[in-house]
Design a protein around this motif. Structure first.
Motif, PDB file in Angstrom:
ATOM      1  N   LEU A   1       0.863  -1.176   0.000  1.00 21.19           N
ATOM      2  CA  LEU A   1       0.000   0.000   0.000  1.00 21.19           C
ATOM      3  C   LEU A   1       0.898   1.223   0.000  1.00 21.19           C
ATOM      4  N   GLY A   2       0.701   2.123  -0.966  1.00 22.13           N
ATOM      5  CA  GLY A   2       1.629   3.234  -1.075  1.00 22.13           C
ATOM      6  C   GLY A   2       0.991   4.520  -1.526  1.00 22.13           C
ATOM      7  N   VAL A   3       1.755   5.600  -1.337  1.00 18.60           N
ATOM      8  CA  VAL A   3       1.346   6.923  -1.787  1.00 18.60           C
ATOM      9  C   VAL A   3       2.577   7.631  -2.344  1.00 18.60           C
ATOM     10  N   LYS A   4       2.371   8.345  -3.455  1.00 18.85           N
ATOM     11  CA  LYS A   4       3.427   9.158  -4.062  1.00 18.85           C
ATOM     12  C   LYS A   4       2.856  10.567  -4.247  1.00 18.85           C
ATOM     13  N   TRP A   5       3.596  11.545  -3.718  1.00 17.04           N
ATOM     14  CA  TRP A   5       3.047  12.893  -3.597  1.00 17.04           C
ATOM     15  C   TRP A   5       4.094  13.908  -4.038  1.00 17.04           C
ATOM     16  N   ARG A   6       3.760  14.693  -5.059  1.00 20.32           N
ATOM     17  CA  ARG A   6       4.568  15.846  -5.444  1.00 20.32           C
ATOM     18  C   ARG A   6       4.081  17.049  -4.656  1.00 20.32           C
ATOM     19  N   LEU A   7       5.025  17.793  -4.084  1.00 22.36           N
ATOM     20  CA  LEU A   7       4.670  18.890  -3.196  1.00 22.36           C
ATOM     21  C   LEU A   7       5.326  20.193  -3.655  1.00 22.36           C
ATOM     22  N   GLY A   8       4.810  21.285  -3.137  1.00 19.42           N
ATOM     23  CA  GLY A   8       5.447  22.579  -3.353  1.00 19.42           C
ATOM     24  C   GLY A   8       5.603  22.944  -4.803  1.00 19.42           C
ATOM     25  N   GLN A   9       4.561  22.659  -5.622  1.00 19.88           N
ATOM     26  CA  GLN A   9       4.587  22.991  -7.049  1.00 19.88           C
ATOM     27  C   GLN A   9       5.808  22.408  -7.751  1.00 19.88           C
ATOM     28  N   GLY A  10       6.098  21.155  -7.413  1.00 19.58           N
ATOM     29  CA  GLY A  10       7.197  20.455  -8.063  1.00 19.58           C
ATOM     30  C   GLY A  10       8.529  20.587  -7.383  1.00 19.58           C
ATOM     31  N   LYS A  11       8.593  21.300  -6.259  1.00 23.26           N
ATOM     32  CA  LYS A  11       9.858  21.475  -5.557  1.00 23.26           C
ATOM     33  C   LYS A  11      10.165  20.336  -4.581  1.00 23.26           C
ATOM     34  N   GLY A  12       9.181  19.501  -4.273  1.00 20.41           N
ATOM     35  CA  GLY A  12       9.394  18.439  -3.312  1.00 20.41           C
ATOM     36  C   GLY A  12       8.588  17.202  -3.644  1.00 20.41           C
ATOM     37  N   LEU A  13       8.908  16.124  -2.980  1.00 20.29           N
ATOM     38  CA  LEU A  13       8.142  14.897  -3.106  1.00 20.29           C
ATOM     39  C   LEU A  13       8.198  14.140  -1.786  1.00 20.29           C
ATOM     40  N   LEU A  14       7.154  13.341  -1.583  1.00 23.46           N
ATOM     41  CA  LEU A  14       7.081  12.487  -0.402  1.00 23.46           C
ATOM     42  C   LEU A  14       6.429  11.181  -0.824  1.00 23.46           C
ATOM     43  N   ASN A  15       7.146  10.085  -0.656  1.00 24.16           N
ATOM     44  CA  ASN A  15       6.647   8.758  -1.004  1.00 24.16           C
ATOM     45  C   ASN A  15       6.680   7.868   0.233  1.00 24.16           C
ATOM     46  N   ALA A  16       5.670   7.021   0.369  1.00 23.34           N
ATOM     47  CA  ALA A  16       5.622   6.087   1.492  1.00 23.34           C
ATOM     48  C   ALA A  16       4.922   4.813   1.039  1.00 23.34           C
ATOM     49  N   ALA A  17       5.327   3.689   1.607  1.00 19.57           N
ATOM     50  CA  ALA A  17       4.709   2.409   1.266  1.00 19.57           C
ATOM     51  C   ALA A  17       4.789   1.468   2.453  1.00 19.57           C
ATOM     52  N   LEU A  18       3.696   0.758   2.696  1.00 18.46           N
ATOM     53  CA  LEU A  18       3.667  -0.351   3.639  1.00 18.46           C
ATOM     54  C   LEU A  18       3.680  -1.636   2.821  1.00 18.46           C
ATOM     55  N   TYR A  19       4.454  -2.631   3.263  1.00 21.45           N
ATOM     56  CA  TYR A  19       4.530  -3.872   2.490  1.00 21.45           C
ATOM     57  C   TYR A  19       4.538  -5.080   3.414  1.00 21.45           C
ATOM     58  N   HIS A  20       4.138  -6.201   2.853  1.00 24.49           N
ATOM     59  CA  HIS A  20       4.213  -7.493   3.545  1.00 24.49           C
ATOM     60  C   HIS A  20       4.527  -8.546   2.490  1.00 24.49           C
ATOM     61  N   THR A  21       5.643  -9.252   2.670  1.00 22.81           N
ATOM     62  CA  THR A  21       6.035 -10.340   1.768  1.00 22.81           C
ATOM     63  C   THR A  21       6.021 -11.644   2.530  1.00 22.81           C
ATOM     64  N   ASP A  22       5.359 -12.642   1.964  1.00 22.92           N
ATOM     65  CA  ASP A  22       5.233 -13.960   2.582  1.00 22.92           C
ATOM     66  C   ASP A  22       5.808 -14.992   1.621  1.00 22.92           C
ATOM     67  N   ILE A  23       6.657 -15.903   2.140  1.00 20.95           N
ATOM     68  CA  ILE A  23       7.367 -16.851   1.285  1.00 20.95           C
ATOM     69  C   ILE A  23       7.196 -18.267   1.819  1.00 20.95           C
ATOM     70  N   ASP A  24       6.828 -19.173   0.934  1.00 20.29           N
ATOM     71  CA  ASP A  24       6.907 -20.600   1.229  1.00 20.29           C
ATOM     72  C   ASP A  24       8.225 -21.127   0.677  1.00 20.29           C
ATOM     73  N   ASP A  25       8.858 -22.049   1.399  1.00 21.56           N
ATOM     74  CA  ASP A  25      10.118 -22.666   0.943  1.00 21.56           C
ATOM     75  C   ASP A  25      11.179 -21.615   0.643  1.00 21.56           C
ATOM     76  N   PHE A  26      11.343 -20.665   1.554  1.00 27.16           N
ATOM     77  CA  PHE A  26      12.395 -19.666   1.407  1.00 27.16           C
ATOM     78  C   PHE A  26      13.758 -20.346   1.490  1.00 27.16           C
ATOM     79  N   GLN A  27      14.615 -20.095   0.506  1.00 32.99           N
ATOM     80  CA  GLN A  27      15.902 -20.763   0.411  1.00 32.99           C
ATOM     81  C   GLN A  27      16.950 -19.952   1.183  1.00 32.99           C
ATOM     82  N   VAL A  28      17.295 -20.427   2.379  1.00 28.75           N
ATOM     83  CA  VAL A  28      18.258 -19.744   3.224  1.00 28.75           C
ATOM     84  C   VAL A  28      19.502 -20.620   3.350  1.00 28.75           C
ATOM     85  N   VAL A  29      20.671 -19.993   3.237  1.00 28.65           N
ATOM     86  CA  VAL A  29      21.944 -20.716   3.249  1.00 28.65           C
ATOM     87  C   VAL A  29      22.671 -20.425   4.551  1.00 28.65           C
ATOM     88  N   SER A  30      23.175 -21.473   5.206  1.00 30.57           N
ATOM     89  CA  SER A  30      23.921 -21.337   6.453  1.00 30.57           C
ATOM     90  C   SER A  30      25.234 -22.096   6.348  1.00 30.57           C
TER      91      SER A  30
END
Length: 719
Positions: A522-551
């Motif tokens: 879930l995210g938002v991308k925002w141009r601010l100040g008539q193009g002088k600034g920006l603010l982006n934010a995102a919430l994420y969740h990643t779920d993995i079956d059989d994640f390959q981890v090396v030890s």
């Protein structure tokens, strides 16, 4: 009529009767197979500009990762990249493993772990694309992608040359390019030369390690075909040599390593004491030659765009590791890997319309990997496992042929003036054929053969085959509140193919399953100040079956598959405070854990962040300008092995650059300070063959230190 004049970091928009106004420069990316403004697409992307790469002499992906929150690229003793994004990624131990964070160079998948040694030079930009991206990018991008876009030939005669000399460790860097338009096409010749001195003194050999020499040449061409066709060609040659490494005994609480070698230098610092008779210089050695070719043809067909992208690449790599990390000659590993791949992609993109945009395509991949590993161990008494000596030499051989065919498509449906729905689907068939074997080169006697037959038994060449079919998809819904404010929700499923690891005792234990990931964002991308600034934010969740981890488990590397997840937040802001002053900051919070045990995953710092400043100060009396640039990069502590072992402390890197030159950038001289706080990260693990087996885990460990504070003089001339 308005006219936009863009510089390196900002644009001035001027028109008749309008006051001069400065705005942030538009950043264009091709992460979704089209050229788009990064603020207009529902994907989290960090873009590293060519200016940042050149100004701070970022020469490889490991240096690049230091400036991108949420991205970790950690070198290992074998110079294999340990890559994670948002705390998730594939271990580096086995070269037969595919990477779940894909590397792309000019749109062509180059995701073997040794490809991360590629030089960064004459770059347009680097796109760090986070989250599951299989639908359009395909080929093992279940956890993200790193896309390197090189500069193409232009329409004017031009070029540049840049030289850097780093004083403390006597290192020199030289790069440049020449753009050559002709009546028959435009051409670009670019080169890169690295001669990097070592920063750890190996007292046993008298060498400063690691020494890195890398020479790269790239020739590219661009041709107009008829009236609406465009053909791009490129060929790159790269020669790399790394002599020595910085790995040394870190902990020896039981005195085991000092008993093996009374001259052992215990503790991570600028000194080590290691020697191997297998190397002419007495140090570890790594040599690699790479070649890469690309052909891309684009043709307009009634408003549609047909793209044919052909890629070919290969590398030959030979390396030697002094695996006992001491001045004694007890354990040595020698590796050889030859790889060649051919890819072909065909896609059709619709014109950008009011109701529906789409891209459809097919992708073919054929690659061959030939791998060999000699492990020679000769530990004299009393360094045995029980009564059994560790004394033998064996050769493991592994050959793998991979064939992939996939079809993909993505459609963007415009639901009214503000809503946009995107649907993507990719179907992939993949076949892997492997030949796995091991032979004994030397026997230490009947007692030694007992251990050798347990840990590295002789195995006749054994055929292995795996066939799989994967269906990946994505859905995103985007709402534009205004021209400058976009909100989105996306879901994507992606797969990283299963296969075979060569780091097991027997081939029947080599196969591992497909890694499946699902990412919700879930995210938002925002141009601010008539193009002088920006603010982006995102919430994420990643779920993995059989994640390959090396030890690392003391006798070798173990590939496990566990359920895992990562959840967190991405933040980014940038402001043009004045026409000459730009500020930026970004941060990633990643809570990456095994789901069954709730333990943190390796190379998964919870917090990572960066801040940067660029200030241009004209000196009108001289007709010149000062440019001050700074970057502050932070990552939280992280574990380097599974089950929360081998912790690495938090790291803060401060880089500053002060330049003086012409305001138009024709020439500039600068002073660069990197890692000015002189902080160091480490890579640690239990000692091979003994750590966690006969000796208590953590009592005897190996680690390394990263490059300390450096100062460099830089000069650049553009023509």
């Amino acid at each position: 009529m308005n006219k936009a004049v863009c510089g390196l970091t900002l644009c001035f928009v001027a028109g008749s009767g309008l006051a001069r106004e400065s705005v942030l420069e538009e950043v264009l990316v091709t992460a979704q197979k089209r050229e788009q403004n990064v603020q207009d697409i529902p994907v989290t992307i960090n873009v590293v500009s060519a200016e940042t790469i050149d100004n701070f002499s970022i020469r490889n992906t490991a240096d690049l990762a230091d400036s991108v929150p949420g991205l970790v690229i950690q070198p290992t003793p074998q110079n294999l990249a340990q890559v994670t994004m948002r705390g998730l990624g594939t271990g580096s131990a086995s070269e037969s493993l595919d990477q779940s964070v894909g590397l792309f160079i000019d749109g062509v998948w180059s995701g073997r772990v040794r490809d991360f040694q590629s030089a960064l030079f004459d770059i347009e930009r680097v796109e760090v694309i986070k989250g599951t991206q299989n639908t359009l990018l395909g080929k093992n991008t279940s956890l993200g992608a790193l896309s390197i876009v090189t500069r193409r030939p232009g329409e004017e005669w031009s070029g540049y040359i840049q030289g850097d000399y780093e004083t403390r460790f006597d290192s020199a860097y030289l790069s440049g390019a020449l753009n050559m338009p002709t009546a028959f096409g435009a051409y670009r010749l670019a080169f890169n030369a690295v001669d990097e001195g070592g920063y750890v003194d190996n007292r046993a050999t008298g060498n400063e390690v690691p020494e890195r020499e890398q020479n790269t040449l790239r020739l590219s061409a661009r041709y107009d075909v008829l009236e609406t066709g465009l053909l791009d060609l490129s060929f790159e040659y790269d020669d790399l040599r790394i002599r020595g490494d910085t790995f040394q005994p870190d902990a020896d609480t039981l005195g085991f390593m000092q008993a093996m070698d009374p001259t052992a230098d215990i503790g991570l610092d600028g000194n080590k004491n290691a020697f191997t008779s297998y190397s002419s210089a007495g140090d570890a050695d790594d040599e690699q030659t790479s070649r890469r070719a690309l052909a891309q043809y684009e043709q307009l067909l009634g408003g549609h765009t047909l793209t044919l992208l052909t890629g070919w690449s290969m590398f030959d790599n030979d390396r030697l590791t002094d695996t006992d990390f001491l001045s004694v000659d007890y354990l040595t590993s020698i590796f050889s890997s030859d790889y060649e791949q051919f890819t072909q992609e065909l896609r059709i993109a619709s014109p950008v319309g009011d109701k529906l945009d789409y891209i459809v395509g097919v992708y073919y991949h054929d690659s061959d990997l030939d791998y060999a590993n000699i492990t020679d161990s000769s530990f004299p008494p009393p360094f045995t496992i029980g009564p059994l000596p560790v004394d033998s030499s064996s050769l493991l051989t592994y050959q793998q042929d991979t064939r992939i065919l996939s079809t993909f498509g993505k459609a963007d449906v415009y639901l009214g003036a503000n809503w946009q729905l995107a649907l993507g689907l990719r179907y992939t068939e993949e076949d892997k054929d492997a030949l796995w074997g091991r032979e004994r080169l030397r026997s230490g006697g009947p007692a030694a053969d007992i251990l050798a037959n347990l840990f590295s038994p002789e195995v006749a060449p054994t055929d292995l085959h795996r066939s799989e079919h994967n269906l990946d998809g994505s859905v995103s819904l985007q709402f534009d509140w205004s021209d400058g404010l976009t909100q989105y929700a996306s879901w994507a499923s992606g797969s990283k193919s299963g296969g075979f690891t060569n780091n097991v005792a027997r081939p029947e234990d080599a196969e591992f399953e497909t890694e499946k990931a699902e990412t919700l964002e879930l995210g938002v991308k925002w141009r601010l100040g008539q193009g002088k600034g920006l603010l982006n934010a995102a919430l994420y969740h990643t779920d993995i079956d059989d994640f390959q981890v090396v030890s690392f488990v003391g006798t070798g590397f173990l590939t496990s598959t566990v359920p895992a997840r990562s959840r967190g937040v991405e933040l980014e802001t940038r402001w043009l405070v004045s026409p000459g002053l730009e500020l930026g900051a970004s941060a990633t919070y990643a809570d990456a854990r095994e789901k069954d045990t709730d333990l943190r995953l390796p190379y998964a710092p919870e917090w990572s962040a960066s801040a940067d400043v660029s200030w241009l100060l004209p000196v009108q009396a001289w007709g010149l300008a000062w440019r001050l640039e700074g970057a502050l990069n932070y990552r939280d502590e992280q574990f380097q092995q599974r089950l929360e072992t081998s912790p690495d402390n938090a790291l803060t890197l401060l880089d500053l650059r002060l330049g003086l030159g012409r305001p138009d950038g024709r020439w500039e001289v600068a002073l660069i300070g990197r890692n000015l706080l002189d902080e160091s990260s480490s890579f640690g693990f239990d000692f091979p063959f003994f750590g966690g087996q006969v000796l208590p885990a953590g009592s005897t460990t190996i680690g390394s230190v990263s490059r300390p504070r450096t100062l460099a003089v830089q000069g650049r001339y553009r023509f």
